[in-house]
Design a protein around this motif. Structure first.
Motif, PDB file in Angstrom:
ATOM      1  N   ALA A 228       0.849  -1.188   0.000  1.00  0.00           N
ATOM      2  CA  ALA A 228       0.000   0.000   0.000  1.00  0.00           C
ATOM      3  C   ALA A 228       0.885   1.238   0.000  1.00  0.00           C
ATOM      4  O   ALA A 228       1.906   1.277   0.687  1.00  0.00           O
ATOM      5  CB  ALA A 228      -0.916   0.000   1.217  1.00  0.00           C
ATOM      6  N   VAL A 229       0.490   2.235  -0.783  1.00  0.00           N
ATOM      7  CA  VAL A 229       1.243   3.491  -0.864  1.00  0.00           C
ATOM      8  C   VAL A 229       0.474   4.550  -0.086  1.00  0.00           C
ATOM      9  O   VAL A 229      -0.705   4.807  -0.357  1.00  0.00           O
ATOM     10  CB  VAL A 229       1.446   3.919  -2.327  1.00  0.00           C
ATOM     11  N   LEU A 230       1.134   5.129   0.900  1.00  0.00           N
ATOM     12  CA  LEU A 230       0.503   6.109   1.778  1.00  0.00           C
ATOM     13  C   LEU A 230       0.905   7.520   1.372  1.00  0.00           C
ATOM     14  O   LEU A 230       2.019   7.741   0.871  1.00  0.00           O
ATOM     15  CB  LEU A 230       0.942   5.862   3.222  1.00  0.00           C
ATOM     16  N   HIS A 231       0.012   8.461   1.619  1.00  0.00           N
ATOM     17  CA  HIS A 231       0.338   9.874   1.449  1.00  0.00           C
ATOM     18  C   HIS A 231      -0.124  10.608   2.707  1.00  0.00           C
ATOM     19  O   HIS A 231      -0.668   9.999   3.620  1.00  0.00           O
ATOM     20  CB  HIS A 231      -0.320  10.452   0.193  1.00  0.00           C
ATOM     21  N   GLY A 232       0.058  11.909   2.728  1.00  0.00           N
ATOM     22  CA  GLY A 232      -0.242  12.708   3.916  1.00  0.00           C
ATOM     23  C   GLY A 232       0.937  13.633   4.139  1.00  0.00           C
ATOM     24  O   GLY A 232       1.945  13.546   3.432  1.00  0.00           O
ATOM     25  N   ASN A 233       0.829  14.515   5.139  1.00  0.00           N
ATOM     26  CA  ASN A 233       1.902  15.505   5.270  1.00  0.00           C
ATOM     27  C   ASN A 233       3.231  14.888   5.717  1.00  0.00           C
ATOM     28  O   ASN A 233       4.280  15.493   5.554  1.00  0.00           O
ATOM     29  CB  ASN A 233       1.490  16.664   6.200  1.00  0.00           C
ATOM     30  N   LEU A 234       3.192  13.647   6.239  1.00  0.00           N
ATOM     31  CA  LEU A 234       4.454  13.001   6.610  1.00  0.00           C
ATOM     32  C   LEU A 234       5.162  12.393   5.405  1.00  0.00           C
ATOM     33  O   LEU A 234       6.346  12.057   5.498  1.00  0.00           O
ATOM     34  CB  LEU A 234       4.199  11.898   7.647  1.00  0.00           C
TER      35      LEU A 234
ATOM     36  N   PRO B  48       4.511  13.492   1.565  1.00  0.00           N
ATOM     37  CA  PRO B  48       3.783  14.069   0.419  1.00  0.00           C
ATOM     38  C   PRO B  48       4.061  13.322  -0.885  1.00  0.00           C
ATOM     39  O   PRO B  48       3.192  13.225  -1.744  1.00  0.00           O
ATOM     40  CB  PRO B  48       4.320  15.511   0.353  1.00  0.00           C
ATOM     41  N   ASP B  49       5.273  12.794  -1.044  1.00  0.00           N
ATOM     42  CA  ASP B  49       5.602  12.042  -2.261  1.00  0.00           C
ATOM     43  C   ASP B  49       5.418  10.546  -2.078  1.00  0.00           C
ATOM     44  O   ASP B  49       5.780   9.764  -2.954  1.00  0.00           O
ATOM     45  CB  ASP B  49       7.040  12.345  -2.689  1.00  0.00           C
ATOM     46  N   GLY B  50       4.928  10.148  -0.920  1.00  0.00           N
ATOM     47  CA  GLY B  50       4.588   8.746  -0.713  1.00  0.00           C
ATOM     48  C   GLY B  50       5.461   8.042   0.302  1.00  0.00           C
ATOM     49  O   GLY B  50       6.597   8.428   0.587  1.00  0.00           O
ATOM     50  N   ALA B  51       4.874   6.988   0.862  1.00  0.00           N
ATOM     51  CA  ALA B  51       5.564   6.051   1.736  1.00  0.00           C
ATOM     52  C   ALA B  51       4.893   4.711   1.495  1.00  0.00           C
ATOM     53  O   ALA B  51       3.816   4.659   0.890  1.00  0.00           O
ATOM     54  CB  ALA B  51       5.425   6.464   3.203  1.00  0.00           C
ATOM     55  N   VAL B  52       5.532   3.627   1.928  1.00  0.00           N
ATOM     56  CA  VAL B  52       4.941   2.308   1.664  1.00  0.00           C
ATOM     57  C   VAL B  52       4.772   1.525   2.959  1.00  0.00           C
ATOM     58  O   VAL B  52       5.476   1.756   3.944  1.00  0.00           O
ATOM     59  CB  VAL B  52       5.789   1.480   0.664  1.00  0.00           C
ATOM     60  N   ILE B  53       3.840   0.593   2.917  1.00  0.00           N
ATOM     61  CA  ILE B  53       3.663  -0.370   4.012  1.00  0.00           C
ATOM     62  C   ILE B  53       3.235  -1.691   3.388  1.00  0.00           C
ATOM     63  O   ILE B  53       2.585  -1.705   2.340  1.00  0.00           O
ATOM     64  CB  ILE B  53       2.621   0.127   5.051  1.00  0.00           C
TER      65      ILE B  53
END
Ligand code: FES
Length: 571
Positions: free
Chosen positions: A376-382, A384-389
């Motif tokens: 899953a690709v996460l976004h949010g202010n932590l 903005p260009d994405g994070a993964v889990i």
């Protein structure tokens, strides 16, 4: 047929031709080998500092058999080898450097086609990246996983077992003598990690991309059929040269989409995200972080292998291996069946009859091992260009969680404080680690699965939400948000988090959010200073040019390809 590339060295009738042939003849090669037959480079990542690839000189001999049989002329050459367990600061720091070595070694030498011998985690992407920028006929051959680890009558998986046992030791539940006994039981044969860690994931990606002969992903390193595959690979690359079947015809957008979906269904490593984006960047295929979520996140995990499940790669091979998974994907309408592979057939043709011999190891879409298991690709202010889990490796009850941040500015600070009984932390907190991204570490270390505080381990807590700009070993597990981009060292919001802040993770909404107002963040940002640039060497060049995780962490000037023509063709 057009003249072979190697003939612009060996086919010359002048002083240079004498020089190209004569020095090679000191190895005993007879004159007729320079007569215009395909010269096949065998790109070898053998090194005794890379234990997962330490058997590669033997493997290369089987490739050579096949090349000779098919009328080619095999020449083995070494490239920088990256041993995941030995190299400091982290093997990933050198992936792009090794890819430059590969690219220039292929381009600068008289070869018509190349066999890539790959095994340990970073050796696979570095070779594919380098070869893709050169674009010769290219075929991949993985070294194969180790036999299953065996300890105290049970299976013991590379990495995964280590993470579990080290937590037991820290919790006082395992004597340290027993822990050391496990060392020689975990890794007892040649080959790479035998869990679905990054090496097995990337070997599976090689096969799913169509870059290897079928079966490449799972045949154990010591199984005679790995040697047979090597010999067949040697035969096939000669044919590929005659067919002018170049890597750019294999590595298409369809191939990458197949790989993304295959990664979801095998419960593959989050590292594949970074590597696939980087490889795609070399061939000019647009691939974005969000493609992984869009194409893979709703797919089920079909493969019951550690760290998401219980079996190991040896079991996967006996159960049918990746061909069976690809067949399942195809029958579910989730595979581009007509994508071309290195054997000249489509991937759909290759796996049409793939059997399953153990449905508890390789499940079906009708009865999956886990549902909605892709990355899953996460976004949010932590981020903005994405994070993964990787939800399949996370605790379901933590996939939606709000908690108090406990912040560590560096991995050194983490190590110095995490065992402190006075650390103000409980199981509802969110552990935040900064400055472990591409620039920050540098090299984006696999430290995102931070060990838990011992006082919580003793309470029986086995998982907490953890967030960082680091990567995680493919053999690891937990509710771990990784690859936050931009990273802290590049001034991402992660750099601004302070202990006591509130963080929300909501995987269903694809959200990772720091609950701090914009004015406060702006004030903190005004105080933030970027880390100093090292004075010289690879570290300086790397930090100046490495791209962020969501772009594949390649160097900006290496993205793309230059073909196989050399800048000057004579001395
Ligand atoms: Fe080499 Fe795991 S350490 S594959």
């Amino acid at each position: 047929m057009t003249k072979l590339r190697s003939q612009s060295w060996f086919g010359r009738q002048d002083r240079e031709g004498f020089m190209y042939r004569s020095w090679m003849k000191n190895q005993g090669w007879p004159h007729d080998l320079f007569d215009g037959r395909p010269v096949i480079g065998i790109c070898n990542t053998w090194s005794e500092f890379t234990p997962c690839n330490a058997h590669f000189r033997e493997l290369a001999e089987f490739v050579k058999r096949g090349v000779w049989e098919a009328g080619g002329f095999p020449l083995e050459f070494p490239v920088m080898s990256l041993g995941e367990t030995q190299l400091r600061p982290t093997a990933m720091f050198f992936r792009n450097l090794a890819s430059m070595d590969v690219e220039e070694s292929i381009r600068g030498n008289p070869m018509d086609g190349v066999v890539l011998l790959m095994g340990c985690d970073k050796t696979t992407p570095s070779l594919l990246m380098g070869a893709a920028s050169c674009d010769l006929p290219t075929i991949g051959l993985s070294g194969g996983p180790m036999l299953s680890g065996k300890f105290q009558g049970r299976d013991l998986g590379s990495g995964t077992g280590l993470w579990q046992m080290s937590e037991q030791v820290r919790a006082g539940a395992m004597p340290v003598e027993e822990f050391f006994q496990a060392e020689s039981c975990m890794h007892r044969s040649k080959g790479h990690c035998m869990t679905m860690g990054t090496a097995s994931t990337m070997a599976s990606m090689v096969e799913a991309l169509g870059m290897s002969l079928p079966g490449n992903a799972a045949i154990p390193a010591v199984d005679a059929r790995r040697s047979t595959l090597a010999q067949l690979t040697g035969r096939r690359i000669v044919e590929m040269v005659h067919e002018d079947l170049r890597i750019s015809r294999i590595l298409t957008r369809q191939a990458f989409e197949n790989a993304i979906r295959a990664n979801a269904t095998i419960g593959g490593s989050t590292n594949a995200v970074i590597h696939l984006i980087a490889i795609a960047g070399r061939v000019g295929v647009p691939l974005a972080l969000d493609d992984f979520d869009r194409l893979g996140s709703t797919l089920p995990c079909l493969v019951n292998i550690q760290p998401s499940g219980k079996y190991l790669m040896e079991d996967f091979y006996y159960a049918g291996g990746l061909p069976r998974v690809l067949r399942e994907l195809g029958e579910a309408g989730a595979l581009h069946r007509d994508a071309l592979t290195v054997n000249g057939k489509s991937i759909g043709e290759n796996v049409a009859e793939a059997p399953c011999w153990n449905p508890d190891v390789v499940h079906t879409f009708a009865s999956p091992f886990k549902s909605n298991a892709g990355i899953a690709v996460l976004h949010g202010n932590l981020a903005p260009d994405g994070a993964v889990i990787k939800p399949s490796a996370a605790s379901p009850q933590l996939l939606q969680h709000t908690g108090r941040a406990v912040v560590f500015e560096s991995i050194e600070e983490f190590h110095s404080r995490i065992n402190d009984e006075a650390l103000d932390v409980d199981e509802s907190c969110v552990l935040v680690l900064k400055n472990c991204g591409p620039r920050g570490y540098p090299g984006m270390a696999e430290v995102g699965n931070m060990p838990l505080p011992p006082k919580l381990l003793r309470k029986g807590i086995t998982d907490m939400v953890r967030i960082s700009d680091a990567r995680m070993s493919g053999t690891a597990y937990g509710t771990v948000v990784l690859h936050a981009s931009p990273e802290a060292a590049a001034g991402g919001t992660l750099a601004l988090v302070r202990s006591g802040d509130t963080i929300t993770l909501d995987v269903a909404r694809r959200l990772v959010q720091l609950e701090v107002d914009d004015a406060t963040l702006a004030a903190r940002r005004a105080q933030w200073k970027p880390p100093a640039l090292p004075e010289r060497g690879w570290q300086r060049l790397y930090i100046q040019h490495v791209q962020q995780a969501h772009l594949g962490a390649d160097l900006d000037f290496l993205v793309g390809h230059s073909g196989s023509r050399v800048a000057r063709d004579s001395h």
